[in-house]
Design a protein around this motif. Structure first.
Motif, PDB file in Angstrom:
ATOM      1  N   ASP A  33       0.830  -1.199   0.000  1.00 52.13           N
ATOM      2  CA  ASP A  33       0.000   0.000   0.000  1.00 52.13           C
ATOM      3  C   ASP A  33       0.868   1.254   0.000  1.00 52.13           C
ATOM      4  O   ASP A  33       2.073   1.208   0.221  1.00 52.13           O
ATOM      5  N   SER A  34       0.223   2.378  -0.269  1.00 54.29           N
ATOM      6  CA  SER A  34       0.959   3.635  -0.427  1.00 54.29           C
ATOM      7  C   SER A  34       1.585   4.097   0.886  1.00 54.29           C
ATOM      8  O   SER A  34       2.687   4.652   0.874  1.00 54.29           O
ATOM      9  N   LEU A  35       0.931   3.891   2.003  1.00 52.26           N
ATOM     10  CA  LEU A  35       1.507   4.312   3.283  1.00 52.26           C
ATOM     11  C   LEU A  35       2.796   3.559   3.585  1.00 52.26           C
ATOM     12  O   LEU A  35       3.767   4.137   4.078  1.00 52.26           O
ATOM     13  N   SER A  36       2.816   2.286   3.298  1.00 51.21           N
ATOM     14  CA  SER A  36       4.020   1.497   3.536  1.00 51.21           C
ATOM     15  C   SER A  36       5.143   1.926   2.595  1.00 51.21           C
ATOM     16  O   SER A  36       6.308   1.947   2.980  1.00 51.21           O
ATOM     17  N   ARG A  37       4.809   2.273   1.363  1.00 50.09           N
ATOM     18  CA  ARG A  37       5.831   2.737   0.420  1.00 50.09           C
ATOM     19  C   ARG A  37       6.450   4.045   0.878  1.00 50.09           C
ATOM     20  O   ARG A  37       7.651   4.250   0.757  1.00 50.09           O
ATOM     21  N   ILE A  38       5.628   4.932   1.399  1.00 51.80           N
ATOM     22  CA  ILE A  38       6.149   6.191   1.922  1.00 51.80           C
ATOM     23  C   ILE A  38       7.053   5.912   3.114  1.00 51.80           C
ATOM     24  O   ILE A  38       8.135   6.494   3.246  1.00 51.80           O
ATOM     25  N   ASN A  39       6.645   5.007   3.972  1.00 50.92           N
ATOM     26  CA  ASN A  39       7.424   4.661   5.157  1.00 50.92           C
ATOM     27  C   ASN A  39       8.749   4.007   4.788  1.00 50.92           C
ATOM     28  O   ASN A  39       9.766   4.251   5.424  1.00 50.92           O
ATOM     29  N   VAL A  40       8.749   3.191   3.750  1.00 50.47           N
ATOM     30  CA  VAL A  40       9.968   2.507   3.327  1.00 50.47           C
ATOM     31  C   VAL A  40      10.955   3.483   2.703  1.00 50.47           C
ATOM     32  O   VAL A  40      12.170   3.333   2.857  1.00 50.47           O
ATOM     33  N   PHE A  41      10.473   4.490   2.026  1.00 52.09           N
ATOM     34  CA  PHE A  41      11.366   5.407   1.331  1.00 52.09           C
ATOM     35  C   PHE A  41      12.009   6.430   2.260  1.00 52.09           C
ATOM     36  O   PHE A  41      13.032   7.019   1.925  1.00 52.09           O
ATOM     37  N   SER A  42      11.466   6.631   3.449  1.00 56.53           N
ATOM     38  CA  SER A  42      12.007   7.629   4.374  1.00 56.53           C
ATOM     39  C   SER A  42      13.462   7.372   4.780  1.00 56.53           C
ATOM     40  O   SER A  42      14.245   8.324   4.830  1.00 56.53           O
ATOM     41  N   PRO A  43      13.884   6.140   5.085  1.00 56.94           N
ATOM     42  CA  PRO A  43      15.301   5.949   5.429  1.00 56.94           C
ATOM     43  C   PRO A  43      16.248   6.287   4.284  1.00 56.94           C
ATOM     44  O   PRO A  43      17.359   6.739   4.518  1.00 56.94           O
ATOM     45  N   ALA A  44      15.801   6.084   3.064  1.00 55.90           N
ATOM     46  CA  ALA A  44      16.666   6.391   1.927  1.00 55.90           C
ATOM     47  C   ALA A  44      16.933   7.888   1.827  1.00 55.90           C
ATOM     48  O   ALA A  44      18.067   8.319   1.622  1.00 55.90           O
ATOM     49  N   THR A  45      15.888   8.686   1.989  1.00 54.23           N
ATOM     50  CA  THR A  45      16.066  10.124   1.865  1.00 54.23           C
ATOM     51  C   THR A  45      16.575  10.758   3.155  1.00 54.23           C
ATOM     52  O   THR A  45      17.200  11.809   3.119  1.00 54.23           O
ATOM     53  N   GLY A  46      16.318  10.128   4.287  1.00 58.01           N
ATOM     54  CA  GLY A  46      16.749  10.692   5.554  1.00 58.01           C
ATOM     55  C   GLY A  46      18.148  10.288   5.976  1.00 58.01           C
ATOM     56  O   GLY A  46      18.806  10.999   6.726  1.00 58.01           O
ATOM     57  N   LEU A  47      18.645   9.155   5.486  1.00 65.64           N
ATOM     58  CA  LEU A  47      19.971   8.679   5.881  1.00 65.64           C
ATOM     59  C   LEU A  47      20.855   8.351   4.675  1.00 65.64           C
ATOM     60  O   LEU A  47      22.040   8.685   4.676  1.00 65.64           O
TER      61      LEU A  47
END
Length: 129
Positions: A33-47
């Motif tokens: 789902d879209s919420l999980s995709r947003i959650n998964v992408f956060s470490p990539a852009t944040g770290l």
């Protein structure tokens, strides 16, 4: 700075950041789902991206020597990536929820499945009962 030390630091920061980006990209294919995709992408852009910026700064430091402008650009880039990542993730998640995107049925815990406490007393479209 010693050339060997610079090469090792650039390699560690660059490879670690790249692996975080790659693992986040691969994980995006596995979530439903879209919420999980947003959650998964956060470490990539944040770290992941800040680590790549640090690797680029260390390479520039070794190649050109210390420069205040280069240091300021690296610090601003890292701070902007962290701030934009947080704001973008929050905005995307809110828009996904408000648009009615379904949450994958096996997502656990699914706090979005039940309305918030006291929401049954609120009139639609208002914040008051």
């Amino acid at each position: 700075m010693n050339e060997t030390l610079a090469t090792v630091l650039v390699g560690i920061f660059g490879i670690t950041g790249s692996l975080l980006l790659l693992s986040s990209a691969l994980a995006m294919f596995r979530v439903r789902d879209s919420l999980s995709r947003i959650n998964v992408f956060s470490p990539a852009t944040g770290l992941g991206m800040p680590l790549i910026v640090v690797a680029a700064y260390v390479f520039d430091l070794h190649a050109s020597g210390f420069d205040w402008v280069s240091l300021l650009m690296a610090v601003v880039a890292v701070l902007c990536l962290i701030i934009v990542s947080s704001v973008a993730s929050n905005t995307l998640a809110r828009s996904a929820v408000l648009s009615g995107q379904p949450v994958f049925r096996k997502t656990s815990p699914n706090r979005l499945a039940q309305p918030p406490v006291g929401a049954e007393d609120v009139e639609p479209g208002t914040d008051r009962p």
